[in-house]
Design a protein around this motif. Structure first.
Motif, PDB file in Angstrom:
ATOM      1  N   ILE A   6      39.084  35.574  34.189  1.00  0.00           N
ATOM      2  CA  ILE A   6      39.262  36.265  35.461  1.00  0.00           C
ATOM      3  C   ILE A   6      38.883  35.314  36.583  1.00  0.00           C
ATOM      4  O   ILE A   6      37.837  34.659  36.527  1.00  0.00           O
ATOM      5  CB  ILE A   6      38.361  37.524  35.552  1.00  0.00           C
ATOM      6  N   LEU A   7      39.710  35.246  37.608  1.00  0.00           N
ATOM      7  CA  LEU A   7      39.371  34.511  38.825  1.00  0.00           C
ATOM      8  C   LEU A   7      38.953  35.543  39.858  1.00  0.00           C
ATOM      9  O   LEU A   7      39.756  36.383  40.275  1.00  0.00           O
ATOM     10  CB  LEU A   7      40.558  33.690  39.329  1.00  0.00           C
ATOM     11  N   LEU A   8      37.682  35.518  40.234  1.00  0.00           N
ATOM     12  CA  LEU A   8      37.117  36.424  41.222  1.00  0.00           C
ATOM     13  C   LEU A   8      37.086  35.718  42.565  1.00  0.00           C
ATOM     14  O   LEU A   8      36.491  34.641  42.690  1.00  0.00           O
ATOM     15  CB  LEU A   8      35.695  36.835  40.797  1.00  0.00           C
ATOM     16  N   VAL A   9      37.734  36.300  43.565  1.00  0.00           N
ATOM     17  CA  VAL A   9      37.816  35.700  44.896  1.00  0.00           C
ATOM     18  C   VAL A   9      37.105  36.632  45.870  1.00  0.00           C
ATOM     19  O   VAL A   9      37.634  37.683  46.233  1.00  0.00           O
ATOM     20  CB  VAL A   9      39.278  35.455  45.319  1.00  0.00           C
ATOM     21  N   VAL A  22      28.916  41.995  36.088  1.00  0.00           N
ATOM     22  CA  VAL A  22      29.615  43.123  35.459  1.00  0.00           C
ATOM     23  C   VAL A  22      30.703  42.610  34.523  1.00  0.00           C
ATOM     24  O   VAL A  22      30.815  43.049  33.370  1.00  0.00           O
ATOM     25  CB  VAL A  22      30.208  44.070  36.532  1.00  0.00           C
ATOM     26  N   LEU A  23      31.497  41.678  35.006  1.00  0.00           N
ATOM     27  CA  LEU A  23      32.622  41.175  34.208  1.00  0.00           C
ATOM     28  C   LEU A  23      32.143  40.368  33.005  1.00  0.00           C
ATOM     29  O   LEU A  23      32.655  40.531  31.892  1.00  0.00           O
ATOM     30  CB  LEU A  23      33.565  40.341  35.077  1.00  0.00           C
ATOM     31  N   GLU A  24      31.178  39.486  33.218  1.00  0.00           N
ATOM     32  CA  GLU A  24      30.663  38.698  32.099  1.00  0.00           C
ATOM     33  C   GLU A  24      29.985  39.598  31.075  1.00  0.00           C
ATOM     34  O   GLU A  24      30.100  39.363  29.867  1.00  0.00           O
ATOM     35  CB  GLU A  24      29.704  37.616  32.603  1.00  0.00           C
ATOM     36  N   GLY A  25      29.302  40.640  31.540  1.00  0.00           N
ATOM     37  CA  GLY A  25      28.673  41.597  30.632  1.00  0.00           C
ATOM     38  C   GLY A  25      29.688  42.320  29.753  1.00  0.00           C
ATOM     39  O   GLY A  25      29.360  42.769  28.650  1.00  0.00           O
ATOM     40  N   ALA A  26      30.912  42.421  30.234  1.00  0.00           N
ATOM     41  CA  ALA A  26      31.987  43.061  29.471  1.00  0.00           C
ATOM     42  C   ALA A  26      32.769  42.054  28.626  1.00  0.00           C
ATOM     43  O   ALA A  26      33.755  42.410  27.983  1.00  0.00           O
ATOM     44  CB  ALA A  26      32.930  43.784  30.420  1.00  0.00           C
ATOM     45  N   GLY A  27      32.347  40.781  28.651  1.00  0.00           N
ATOM     46  CA  GLY A  27      32.986  39.782  27.803  1.00  0.00           C
ATOM     47  C   GLY A  27      34.043  38.924  28.459  1.00  0.00           C
ATOM     48  O   GLY A  27      34.675  38.108  27.799  1.00  0.00           O
ATOM     49  N   TYR A  28      34.250  39.087  29.762  1.00  0.00           N
ATOM     50  CA  TYR A  28      35.221  38.257  30.459  1.00  0.00           C
ATOM     51  C   TYR A  28      34.613  36.898  30.798  1.00  0.00           C
ATOM     52  O   TYR A  28      33.413  36.785  31.021  1.00  0.00           O
ATOM     53  CB  TYR A  28      35.682  38.919  31.764  1.00  0.00           C
ATOM     54  N   GLU A  29      35.451  35.892  30.854  1.00  0.00           N
ATOM     55  CA  GLU A  29      35.062  34.568  31.347  1.00  0.00           C
ATOM     56  C   GLU A  29      35.447  34.547  32.824  1.00  0.00           C
ATOM     57  O   GLU A  29      36.617  34.741  33.162  1.00  0.00           O
ATOM     58  CB  GLU A  29      35.817  33.492  30.573  1.00  0.00           C
ATOM     59  N   VAL A  30      34.470  34.323  33.707  1.00  0.00           N
ATOM     60  CA  VAL A  30      34.700  34.468  35.140  1.00  0.00           C
ATOM     61  C   VAL A  30      34.562  33.137  35.864  1.00  0.00           C
ATOM     62  O   VAL A  30      33.569  32.434  35.707  1.00  0.00           O
ATOM     63  CB  VAL A  30      33.715  35.488  35.756  1.00  0.00           C
ATOM     64  N   SER A  31      35.571  32.816  36.678  1.00  0.00           N
ATOM     65  CA  SER A  31      35.499  31.709  37.632  1.00  0.00           C
ATOM     66  C   SER A  31      35.510  32.347  39.008  1.00  0.00           C
ATOM     67  O   SER A  31      36.147  33.382  39.210  1.00  0.00           O
ATOM     68  CB  SER A  31      36.703  30.779  37.486  1.00  0.00           C
ATOM     69  N   ALA A 110      31.024  50.167  38.554  1.00  0.00           N
ATOM     70  CA  ALA A 110      31.327  49.128  37.566  1.00  0.00           C
ATOM     71  C   ALA A 110      32.251  49.642  36.470  1.00  0.00           C
ATOM     72  O   ALA A 110      33.204  48.961  36.089  1.00  0.00           O
ATOM     73  CB  ALA A 110      30.027  48.587  36.956  1.00  0.00           C
ATOM     74  N   ARG A 111      32.027  50.844  35.998  1.00  0.00           N
ATOM     75  CA  ARG A 111      32.860  51.371  34.899  1.00  0.00           C
ATOM     76  C   ARG A 111      34.304  51.560  35.344  1.00  0.00           C
ATOM     77  O   ARG A 111      35.241  51.345  34.566  1.00  0.00           O
ATOM     78  CB  ARG A 111      32.275  52.649  34.316  1.00  0.00           C
ATOM     79  N   VAL A 112      34.512  51.927  36.606  1.00  0.00           N
ATOM     80  CA  VAL A 112      35.875  52.083  37.127  1.00  0.00           C
ATOM     81  C   VAL A 112      36.549  50.721  37.213  1.00  0.00           C
ATOM     82  O   VAL A 112      37.699  50.550  36.801  1.00  0.00           O
ATOM     83  CB  VAL A 112      35.866  52.798  38.499  1.00  0.00           C
ATOM     84  N   LEU A 113      35.827  49.728  37.736  1.00  0.00           N
ATOM     85  CA  LEU A 113      36.366  48.372  37.819  1.00  0.00           C
ATOM     86  C   LEU A 113      36.765  47.876  36.432  1.00  0.00           C
ATOM     87  O   LEU A 113      37.876  47.370  36.240  1.00  0.00           O
ATOM     88  CB  LEU A 113      35.344  47.425  38.447  1.00  0.00           C
ATOM     89  N   LEU A 114      35.890  48.028  35.464  1.00  0.00           N
ATOM     90  CA  LEU A 114      36.178  47.533  34.113  1.00  0.00           C
ATOM     91  C   LEU A 114      37.359  48.262  33.482  1.00  0.00           C
ATOM     92  O   LEU A 114      38.222  47.628  32.866  1.00  0.00           O
ATOM     93  CB  LEU A 114      34.941  47.650  33.226  1.00  0.00           C
ATOM     94  N   ARG A 115      37.406  49.568  33.632  1.00  0.00           N
ATOM     95  CA  ARG A 115      38.503  50.345  33.040  1.00  0.00           C
ATOM     96  C   ARG A 115      39.846  49.950  33.666  1.00  0.00           C
ATOM     97  O   ARG A 115      40.837  49.720  32.962  1.00  0.00           O
ATOM     98  CB  ARG A 115      38.232  51.837  33.221  1.00  0.00           C
ATOM     99  N   ARG A 116      39.883  49.830  34.986  1.00  0.00           N
ATOM    100  CA  ARG A 116      41.136  49.500  35.664  1.00  0.00           C
ATOM    101  C   ARG A 116      41.553  48.060  35.387  1.00  0.00           C
ATOM    102  O   ARG A 116      42.736  47.764  35.217  1.00  0.00           O
ATOM    103  CB  ARG A 116      41.007  49.756  37.160  1.00  0.00           C
ATOM    104  N   LEU A 117      40.577  47.145  35.325  1.00  0.00           N
ATOM    105  CA  LEU A 117      40.888  45.753  35.016  1.00  0.00           C
ATOM    106  C   LEU A 117      41.423  45.628  33.592  1.00  0.00           C
ATOM    107  O   LEU A 117      42.419  44.945  33.350  1.00  0.00           O
ATOM    108  CB  LEU A 117      39.644  44.874  35.210  1.00  0.00           C
ATOM    109  N   GLU A 118      40.799  46.320  32.659  1.00  0.00           N
ATOM    110  CA  GLU A 118      41.266  46.283  31.264  1.00  0.00           C
ATOM    111  C   GLU A 118      42.690  46.804  31.160  1.00  0.00           C
ATOM    112  O   GLU A 118      43.537  46.202  30.489  1.00  0.00           O
ATOM    113  CB  GLU A 118      40.335  47.114  30.372  1.00  0.00           C
TER     114      GLU A 118
END
Length: 125
Positions: A6-9, A22-31, A110-118
């Motif tokens: 994921i690229l977070l801007v 939040v994203l790394e805790g869910a297993g995403y690799e974040v830049s 956070a849960r909404v962000l993760l669900r929608r991103l997934e």
């Protein structure tokens, strides 16, 4: 397949750190990038599966970034979720017309962000 990239801007360091956690805790690799131009410069090296983008940033804002990404055939298909305090109907309409896959207003859960991103990443693959 490795972790989804994921690229977070986001220009606000505290929000950038919060969303990264939040994203790394869910297993995403974040830049991360603090503005649109930095994100554009990073795209080739990061090759993200998705982007999470704020609208209001110094220099190149999130809408200009989205426009530039959609015009580049190498990156045009990367789904983008707008995560922003700019939540007027016009902001939402412009984001979606420029190719945003989803839109979440700040403050966010956070849960909404993760669900929608997934969902967004899954539908793009």
């Amino acid at each position: 397949m490795g972790a989804m990239r994921i690229l977070l801007v986001e220009d606000d360091e505290a929000i950038r750190d919060l969303v990264t956690g939040v994203l790394e805790g869910a297993g995403y690799e974040v830049s991360t990038a603090a503005d649109g131009q930095a994100a554009l410069d990073m795209l080739p090296g990061v090759a993200p599966h998705a982007m999470v983008v704020d609208i209001n940033m110094p220099g190149m804002d999130g809408l200009a970034l989205l426009h530039a990404v959609r015009r580049d055939p190498a990156f045009a298909e990367i789904p983008a979720l707008m995560l922003t305090a700019q939540t007027s109907p016009e902001d939402i309409r412009r984001s979606m017309s420029l190719g945003a896959a989803d839109f979440i207003g700040k403050p966010f859960e956070a849960r909404v962000l993760l669900r929608r991103l997934e969902r967004m990443v899954r539908s793009a693959s």
